[in-house]
Design a protein around this motif. Structure first.
Motif, PDB file in Angstrom:
ATOM      1  N   SER A  59       0.831  -1.201   0.000  1.00 59.63           N
ATOM      2  CA  SER A  59       0.000   0.000   0.000  1.00 59.63           C
ATOM      3  C   SER A  59       0.868   1.255   0.000  1.00 59.63           C
ATOM      4  N   TYR A  60       2.188   1.074  -0.196  1.00 57.59           N
ATOM      5  CA  TYR A  60       3.117   2.201  -0.223  1.00 57.59           C
ATOM      6  C   TYR A  60       3.677   2.410  -1.626  1.00 57.59           C
ATOM      7  N   ASN A  77       1.946   6.095   1.961  1.00 53.97           N
ATOM      8  CA  ASN A  77       0.740   5.303   1.746  1.00 53.97           C
ATOM      9  C   ASN A  77      -0.028   5.860   0.553  1.00 53.97           C
TER      10      ASN A  77
END
Length: 79
Positions: A5-6, A59
């Motif tokens: 999610s980064y 994120n």
């Protein structure tokens, strides 16, 4: 390959990375820094592709705001 999610938003030397981190923190954005050279050194493999350079990840939810911060810093450095 794992789905993270980064997203990487910046790669640069430690001085500019610290500036980016400071400005992101002011916007309540928590970033993750990856230093492949240091990781390789600690593992006993020597340097990396870009010695002295670090990568900044944020994120996905904070991507737009973070990119604006990096663009602002980049434009200041070019002047």
């Amino acid at each position: 390959m794992s789905d993270s999610s980064y997203i990487k938003i910046f790669t640069g030397d430690i001085i500019i990375v610290n500036r980016v981190l400071l400005e992101l923190e002011k916007q309540d954005i928590i970033a993750v820094v990856k230093d492949q050279t240091e990781s390789a050194r600690l593992a006993g493999f020597g340097g990396g592709n870009f010695p002295g350079f670090q990568e900044v990840f944020v994120n996905k939810d904070e991507l737009d705001k973070a990119v604006m911060v990096v663009e602002q810093i980049s434009s200041e450095l070019q002047n």
